[in-house]
Design an enzyme around this catalytic site. Structure first.
Site, PDB file in Angstrom:
ATOM      1  N   LYS A 169     -27.346 -14.729 -16.533  1.00  0.00           N
ATOM      2  CA  LYS A 169     -26.156 -14.718 -15.680  1.00  0.00           C
ATOM      3  C   LYS A 169     -25.605 -16.132 -15.534  1.00  0.00           C
ATOM      4  CE  LYS A 169     -23.151 -12.985 -12.646  1.00  0.00           C
ATOM      5  NZ  LYS A 169     -22.516 -14.129 -11.998  1.00  0.00           N
ATOM      6  N   HIS A 176     -23.706 -16.841 -18.542  1.00  0.00           N
ATOM      7  CA  HIS A 176     -22.463 -16.054 -18.403  1.00  0.00           C
ATOM      8  C   HIS A 176     -21.461 -16.821 -17.559  1.00  0.00           C
ATOM      9  CE1 HIS A 176     -19.860 -13.499 -15.897  1.00  0.00           C
ATOM     10  NE2 HIS A 176     -19.758 -12.736 -16.948  1.00  0.00           N
ATOM     11  N   ASN A 177     -21.916 -17.358 -16.429  1.00  0.00           N
ATOM     12  CA  ASN A 177     -20.977 -18.047 -15.536  1.00  0.00           C
ATOM     13  C   ASN A 177     -20.466 -19.355 -16.104  1.00  0.00           C
ATOM     14  OD1 ASN A 177     -21.686 -15.895 -13.788  1.00  0.00           O
ATOM     15  ND2 ASN A 177     -21.035 -17.164 -12.068  1.00  0.00           N
ATOM     16  N   SER A 221     -22.718  -8.831 -12.746  1.00  0.00           N
ATOM     17  CA  SER A 221     -21.421  -9.461 -13.010  1.00  0.00           C
ATOM     18  C   SER A 221     -20.301  -8.431 -13.044  1.00  0.00           C
ATOM     19  CB  SER A 221     -21.454 -10.188 -14.360  1.00  0.00           C
ATOM     20  OG  SER A 221     -20.180 -10.745 -14.623  1.00  0.00           O
ATOM     21  N   GLU A 261     -17.862 -18.254 -18.350  1.00  0.00           N
ATOM     22  CA  GLU A 261     -16.739 -17.818 -17.492  1.00  0.00           C
ATOM     23  C   GLU A 261     -15.892 -19.018 -17.080  1.00  0.00           C
ATOM     24  OE1 GLU A 261     -17.831 -15.290 -14.045  1.00  0.00           O
ATOM     25  OE2 GLU A 261     -16.800 -16.792 -12.830  1.00  0.00           O
TER      26      GLU A 261
END
Ligand code: 6PG
Length: 469
Positions: free
Chosen positions: A183, A186-187, A129, A190
């Site tokens: 991840k 995380h996204n 990332s 985000e």
């Protein structure tokens, strides 16, 4: 003596090229190959002083031969079938102790499948990332697969990763798809961070009538405080930018239809499988879908009149918006970590939530000052919802009144705040010991005899309606 590379990289697109330069500069001799040979050589020609540390290869066979065994090869190719195709193309050249690392934005279910497929070599899946700049100068790296395989390449990955106060933001998350799962969370966060920023931007633009340069000044000021983060920093930057073609504020010439490669959507889908409530993230994904339906929105405005209205003076302040965003961020991250906590038992992974927070402190898109505090709170008690941690409870008690004022003002004056509104609703539900799901249980039992539990614990699980003549 012919040079041998310590690692290989396949796929010289934006991210792959940036990562290869980072490796060459900070970690190791790297052999590179791209499907189009011309790109391989153009990349090498553009590498400047790093070119001597990069070995351009014209075939997969040459790439494998250029790497010192046991080999490690990073794949930076589009997620999905291209990864499987690349693995198949590589297979004939690899030895059993060679290691293939998928560093793209893979769906973690695909990484689980590949990890369990009995490939004739070692396999890691890792989330990377930080966008192009992160890949070039220091990404956050979330690894998944056998720990021994991670340990083999950890010296290179920690050398190229972003550092938080000297600590590399590169870590092993767990087996199989654990890295790509982290991840994915995380996204999702985000998406939510970006949506909430867009919502307060809209309150400043449409509610206060502020021009983009003034909004930039506000974001810049917020970036000096508790909201310090990469996304607030670039929100200030894009708000300040002017269009080189017209001189107008850049934001004012960009079409309001959000794109999405689907990474946040995966988060929402997986949360449903895990029965993990992440309403702020789900609202952010839905908001992107709504933004894409421009023609319907235009028809809606034509029929019902424009929704957003100017806010009455002093109804809410910029400080309210800053506090609302602070609260929304805490609520969203609490949901993301709850989802990560649910994944461990569901997949048999021992995800370490403090390690996840630590790896996100620098390099990644959601990097922010708050993540170090979250790592600390999760270290004290990883099973405790972040909203129950004293540090964040204090923040929430201070900022919730503003979130409530902002969401109320927005509702009264036609500003859509799906993410901030979802955060407030979730927070209120999370502080209601006697909710209303008893009504749902009664209805389910009425039409489906699904039964319910009683508050008094009696062993009677159906309502009187169940006895029908
Ligand atoms: C990162 C980003 C990146 C993301 C792209 C596009 O961590 O560097 O999350 O991996 O995939 O920015 O994302 P969307 O098209 O899904 O918005």
């Amino acid at each position: 003596m012919a040079m041998t590379a310590e690692i290989g990289l396949i796929g010289l697109g934006t991210m792959g090229a940036a990562l290869a330069l980072n490796i060459a500069e900070n970690a190791a001799l790297v052999a590179v190959w791209n499907r189009t040979t011309a790109r391989t050589h153009a990349f090498h020609a553009e590498a400047g002083s790093l070119a001597p540390r990069i070995m351009p290869c014209d075939s997969l066979k040459a790439l494998v031969a250029a790497i010192r065994p046991p080999r490690a090869i990073i794949l930076m190719v589009p997620a999905g079938q291209p990864v499987d195709d690349q693995i198949a193309a590589l297979t004939p050249y690899l030895a059993p102790d060679d290691l293939v690392i998928d560093a793209g934005n893979a769906n973690f279910n695909d990484t689980n499948r590949r990890a369990r497929a009995g490939l004739p070599f070692r396999f890691l899946g890792m989330g990377v990332s930080g966008g192009e700049d992160g890949a070039r100068h220091g990404p956050a790296i979330m690894g998944g697969g056998a720990k021994a395989d991670w340990d083999r390449v950890a010296p290179i990955l920690t050398a190229i990763a972003a550092k938080y106060k000297g600590t590399p933001c590169a870590d092993w998350m767990g087996p199989e798809g654990a890295g790509h799962f982290v991840k994915t969370v995380h996204n999702g966060i985000e998406y939510a961070d970006m949506q909430m920023i867009a919502e307060v931007y809209g309150m400043m633009r449409d509610g206060f009538g502020l021009p983009a340069p003034a909004i930039a000044t506000t974001f810049r000021r917020w970036n000096d405080g508790v909201l310090q983060s990469y996304l607030i920093e670039i929100a200030a930057g894009v708000s300040a930018a002017t269009d080189p073609l017209t001189g107008a504020s850049m934001l004012d010439v960009i079409l309001d239809k959000a794109g999405q490669k689907g990474t946040g959507r995966w988060t929402a889908i997986e949360a449903q499988h895990l029965a993990a409530p992440i309403p702020v993230i789900e609202a952010a994904v839905a908001a992107r879908n709504v933004s894409a339906r421009l023609e319907e929105r235009q028809a809606g405005e034509a029929l019902y009149g424009p929704a957003p209205q100017h806010l009455p003076a002093a109804m809410i302040t910029e400080a309210d918006l800053e506090s609302a965003l602070t609260a929304g961020k805490i609520l969203c991250y609490a949901q993301g970590f709850t989802m990560s906590g649910a994944a461990g038992p569901a997949f048999g992974w021992d995800l370490q939530l403090p390690a996840i927070a630590r790896v996100w402190r620098a390099g990644c898109i959601i990097r922010s000052a708050m993540l170090d505090d979250m790592a600390q709170a999760l270290s004290e008690d990883p099973a405790r919802n972040l909203i129950l941690a004293p540090h964040f409870a204090a923040h929430l008690k201070r900022t919730l009144p503003s979130l409530r004022r902002v969401v109320s003002a927005a509702a009264l004056h036609g500003h859509a705040l799906p993410a901030l509104g979802a955060g407030l609703a979730w927070f209120d539900a999370m502080r209601t010991a006697r909710g209303t799901a008893n009504m749902i249980q009664a209805q389910r039992d009425f039409f489906g005899a699904h039964g319910f539990d009683r508050l008094d614990g009696r062993d009677n699980h159906h309502g009187p309606w169940a006895v029908r003549g």
